[in-house]
Design a protein around this motif. Structure first.
Motif, PDB file in Angstrom:
ATOM      1  N   ASN A 307      70.059  46.973 114.597  1.00  0.00           N
ATOM      2  CA  ASN A 307      69.109  47.344 115.654  1.00  0.00           C
ATOM      3  C   ASN A 307      67.917  48.096 115.080  1.00  0.00           C
ATOM      4  O   ASN A 307      66.759  47.833 115.435  1.00  0.00           O
ATOM      5  N   LEU A 308      68.210  49.042 114.205  1.00  0.00           N
ATOM      6  CA  LEU A 308      67.149  49.864 113.631  1.00  0.00           C
ATOM      7  C   LEU A 308      66.188  49.007 112.816  1.00  0.00           C
ATOM      8  O   LEU A 308      64.958  49.160 112.906  1.00  0.00           O
ATOM      9  N   GLN A 309      66.734  48.098 112.024  1.00  0.00           N
ATOM     10  CA  GLN A 309      65.880  47.237 111.207  1.00  0.00           C
ATOM     11  C   GLN A 309      65.042  46.314 112.085  1.00  0.00           C
ATOM     12  O   GLN A 309      63.863  46.048 111.782  1.00  0.00           O
ATOM     13  N   ALA A 310      65.618  45.822 113.184  1.00  0.00           N
ATOM     14  CA  ALA A 310      64.863  44.964 114.096  1.00  0.00           C
ATOM     15  C   ALA A 310      63.673  45.716 114.695  1.00  0.00           C
ATOM     16  O   ALA A 310      62.568  45.168 114.818  1.00  0.00           O
ATOM     17  N   LEU A 311      63.887  46.979 115.056  1.00  0.00           N
ATOM     18  CA  LEU A 311      62.798  47.794 115.595  1.00  0.00           C
ATOM     19  C   LEU A 311      61.706  48.016 114.555  1.00  0.00           C
ATOM     20  O   LEU A 311      60.515  47.864 114.842  1.00  0.00           O
ATOM     21  N   VAL A 321      53.033  51.808 112.525  1.00  0.00           N
ATOM     22  CA  VAL A 321      53.822  52.566 111.554  1.00  0.00           C
ATOM     23  C   VAL A 321      54.969  53.275 112.266  1.00  0.00           C
ATOM     24  O   VAL A 321      54.731  54.170 113.081  1.00  0.00           O
ATOM     25  N   PRO A 322      56.230  52.903 111.986  1.00  0.00           N
ATOM     26  CA  PRO A 322      57.366  53.601 112.590  1.00  0.00           C
ATOM     27  C   PRO A 322      57.741  54.852 111.810  1.00  0.00           C
ATOM     28  O   PRO A 322      57.629  54.888 110.583  1.00  0.00           O
ATOM     29  N   ILE A 323      58.164  55.891 112.534  1.00  0.00           N
ATOM     30  CA  ILE A 323      58.693  57.115 111.922  1.00  0.00           C
ATOM     31  C   ILE A 323      60.003  57.449 112.637  1.00  0.00           C
ATOM     32  O   ILE A 323      60.040  57.539 113.860  1.00  0.00           O
ATOM     33  N   VAL A 345      72.705  55.984 108.048  1.00  0.00           N
ATOM     34  CA  VAL A 345      72.071  54.669 108.198  1.00  0.00           C
ATOM     35  C   VAL A 345      70.558  54.828 108.364  1.00  0.00           C
ATOM     36  O   VAL A 345      69.765  54.067 107.789  1.00  0.00           O
ATOM     37  N   ILE A 346      70.132  55.816 109.154  1.00  0.00           N
ATOM     38  CA  ILE A 346      68.695  56.075 109.324  1.00  0.00           C
ATOM     39  C   ILE A 346      68.048  56.328 107.972  1.00  0.00           C
ATOM     40  O   ILE A 346      66.975  55.791 107.662  1.00  0.00           O
ATOM     41  N   ASP A 347      68.688  57.125 107.127  1.00  0.00           N
ATOM     42  CA  ASP A 347      68.140  57.403 105.801  1.00  0.00           C
ATOM     43  C   ASP A 347      68.044  56.130 104.963  1.00  0.00           C
ATOM     44  O   ASP A 347      67.059  55.916 104.234  1.00  0.00           O
ATOM     45  N   GLN A 348      69.056  55.284 105.058  1.00  0.00           N
ATOM     46  CA  GLN A 348      69.045  54.043 104.287  1.00  0.00           C
ATOM     47  C   GLN A 348      67.921  53.113 104.737  1.00  0.00           C
ATOM     48  O   GLN A 348      67.236  52.503 103.906  1.00  0.00           O
ATOM     49  N   VAL A 349      67.725  53.011 106.042  1.00  0.00           N
ATOM     50  CA  VAL A 349      66.659  52.143 106.571  1.00  0.00           C
ATOM     51  C   VAL A 349      65.290  52.707 106.197  1.00  0.00           C
ATOM     52  O   VAL A 349      64.374  51.957 105.835  1.00  0.00           O
ATOM     53  N   LYS A 350      65.144  54.028 106.272  1.00  0.00           N
ATOM     54  CA  LYS A 350      63.869  54.641 105.879  1.00  0.00           C
ATOM     55  C   LYS A 350      63.555  54.335 104.416  1.00  0.00           C
ATOM     56  O   LYS A 350      62.426  53.965 104.077  1.00  0.00           O
ATOM     57  N   THR A 351      64.540  54.477 103.550  1.00  0.00           N
ATOM     58  CA  THR A 351      64.323  54.243 102.124  1.00  0.00           C
ATOM     59  C   THR A 351      64.007  52.779 101.849  1.00  0.00           C
ATOM     60  O   THR A 351      63.080  52.446 101.096  1.00  0.00           O
ATOM     61  N   ALA A 352      64.771  51.888 102.480  1.00  0.00           N
ATOM     62  CA  ALA A 352      64.591  50.460 102.246  1.00  0.00           C
ATOM     63  C   ALA A 352      63.221  49.966 102.695  1.00  0.00           C
ATOM     64  O   ALA A 352      62.678  49.008 102.128  1.00  0.00           O
ATOM     65  N   GLY A 358      60.915  61.423 109.024  1.00  0.00           N
ATOM     66  CA  GLY A 358      60.790  62.081 110.310  1.00  0.00           C
ATOM     67  C   GLY A 358      61.501  63.422 110.303  1.00  0.00           C
ATOM     68  O   GLY A 358      62.077  63.839 109.283  1.00  0.00           O
ATOM     69  N   PRO A 359      61.476  64.151 111.404  1.00  0.00           N
ATOM     70  CA  PRO A 359      62.119  65.467 111.452  1.00  0.00           C
ATOM     71  C   PRO A 359      63.636  65.359 111.364  1.00  0.00           C
ATOM     72  O   PRO A 359      64.247  64.412 111.869  1.00  0.00           O
TER      73      PRO A 359
END
Length: 402
Positions: A307-311, A321-323, A345-352, A358-359
């Motif tokens: 879901n996160l990657q789709a967004l 630009v997503p944050i 998972v959020i950290d992994q998607v941010k890095t990838a 984000g905060p």
């Protein structure tokens, strides 16, 4: 202009009100906001610890030297606007490139038959149940015109109607059908030559934005033709019409989703993001603060990642630009492991995807769990809400003040 001494009158309301934390906190915050809105250069609260009004006007209790609620109200408000850390900007910092220019501008309205605060209510900076443009359905069409003045080549107009929780609702109080026009020669909103530049039908949002070409123009007029057919009251409410000079750039515009503690899960966001992007085509940064409901629903990390990657993909494909923010810490029993798993998972998607950090709401609420959370262990206290705003500002400050 400055104010050498300010405080509440110990005679009206009665002096004992100074002993009520809820009164003195609200009074102090409202007073400071009012003075800021008026453009006051400095304001000195009377007094620090002089035992004035038998101590009820003091910021410190003279009997024990401890700060009183008004001290914390002043401190918190100052910190929101100028965080006290090593990165505080100096006066040489460049100004924000898309300034808000509508505050205090002359406003003329037609058939604003139920609005509190007069025509100027829509440019006074008060959001949500303060003062508003509120025509009854029977008075429509109703319009309000703002004399902006000449100068900007482009304006970003936003309007807000903060009376339902959901961003999109047919039961809200925002306008369903409306138009926006510009003029170069009006004197009162009614006369002159007007050119319609935006026409909207079937709107169900409570906040909307529109990019307007404004070269050679000096007036903006919004006309409401129809309210929501399922509205709980036969009125349209508009809290504010904000105008930003975006002649130079739109890159310092932001869409916040996930206010308070997230009411929407990422499953719902994936379904709605396309519509949100269509409704807000001029917003550059998309700030996403969801995930608590995903943790409650025990969403698997794999499903959450998809879901996160789709967004992220949809936002980036739209040139935006997503944050991503971390899911806040919660004291709800047996939920912490799920929250930490999804934050990983959020950290992994941010890095990838090479995203801006984000905060970290998890660490923020973990550190201040006794003061930043309500008794349910999920939702932020008033202090927690302010801290979330500050955390977002600290993330965005390098963007606003490069």
């Amino acid at each position: 202009m400055g104010i050498s001494e300010w405080n509440f009158s110990p005679g009206n309301p009665p002096p004992q009100y100074g002993d009520k934390p809820e009164f003195i906190t609200k009074f102090t915050t409202d007073a400071l906001h009012s003075m800021m809105q008026a453009g006051v250069a400095f304001a000195c609260q009377f007094d620090a610890a002089s035992y004035s009004g038998y101590g009820r006007l003091d910021m410190f209790d003279v009997t024990n030297d401890q700060p009183k609620p008004q001290y914390y109200a002043i401190k918190d408000l100052i910190q929101l606007y100028r965080p006290l850390d090593s990165h505080v900007q100096t006066e040489s910092t460049p100004a924000i490139t898309s300034p808000l220019i509508s505050r205090g501008k002359p406003v003329y309205c037609y058939r604003n038959d139920a609005g509190a605060g007069g025509p100027g209510a829509i440019v006074n900076g008060h959001y949500g149940n303060w003062s508003f443009w509120r025509p009854s359905f029977s008075a429509l069409p109703s319009w309000c015109a703002i004399h902006v003045g000449t100068g900007p080549n482009r304006l970003l107009l936003t309007w807000e109607s903060d009376y339902v929780f959901d961003y999109i609702s047919e039961k809200g109080s925002g306008p369903q059908d409306y138009s926006i026009a510009v003029s170069s020669d009006s004197t009162d909103g009614a006369d002159g030559t007007w050119r319609t530049v935006v026409t909207v039908t079937g709107n169900h949002t409570r906040v909307r934005e529109h990019l307007l070409q404004f070269a050679g123009q000096s007036w903006i007029k919004m006309t409401i033709a129809k309210g929501q057919t399922q509205a709980s009251q036969p009125y349209v409410f508009i809290d504010q019409v904000d105008l930003y000079d975006v002649s130079t750039t739109l890159d310092d515009t932001f869409f916040f989703s996930g206010d308070s503690i997230t009411a929407i899960a990422y499953d719902g966001a994936v379904q709605d993001i396309g519509l949100w992007l269509t409704l807000n085509p001029d917003i550059h940064y998309w700030l996403l603060g969801w995930g608590t409901n995903d943790a409650f629903d025990q969403v698997s990390p794999e499903h959450f990642r998809a879901n996160l990657q789709a967004l992220v993909d949809k936002i980036k494909q739209a040139g935006r630009v997503p944050i991503l923010a971390h899911i806040p810490y919660t004291t709800v029993k047996n939920l912490d492991q799920e929250v930490r798993s999804l934050n990983a998972v959020i950290d992994q998607v941010k890095t990838a995807n090479g995203l801006i950090n984000g905060p970290d709401f998890y660490q923020l609420f973990l550190t201040h769990r006794t003061t930043y959370l309500l008794t349910d262990g999920i939702h932020p206290s008033p202090g927690g809400a302010k801290a979330m705003n500050l955390a977002w500002f600290q993330v965005l400050r390098p963007i606003l003040y490069p």
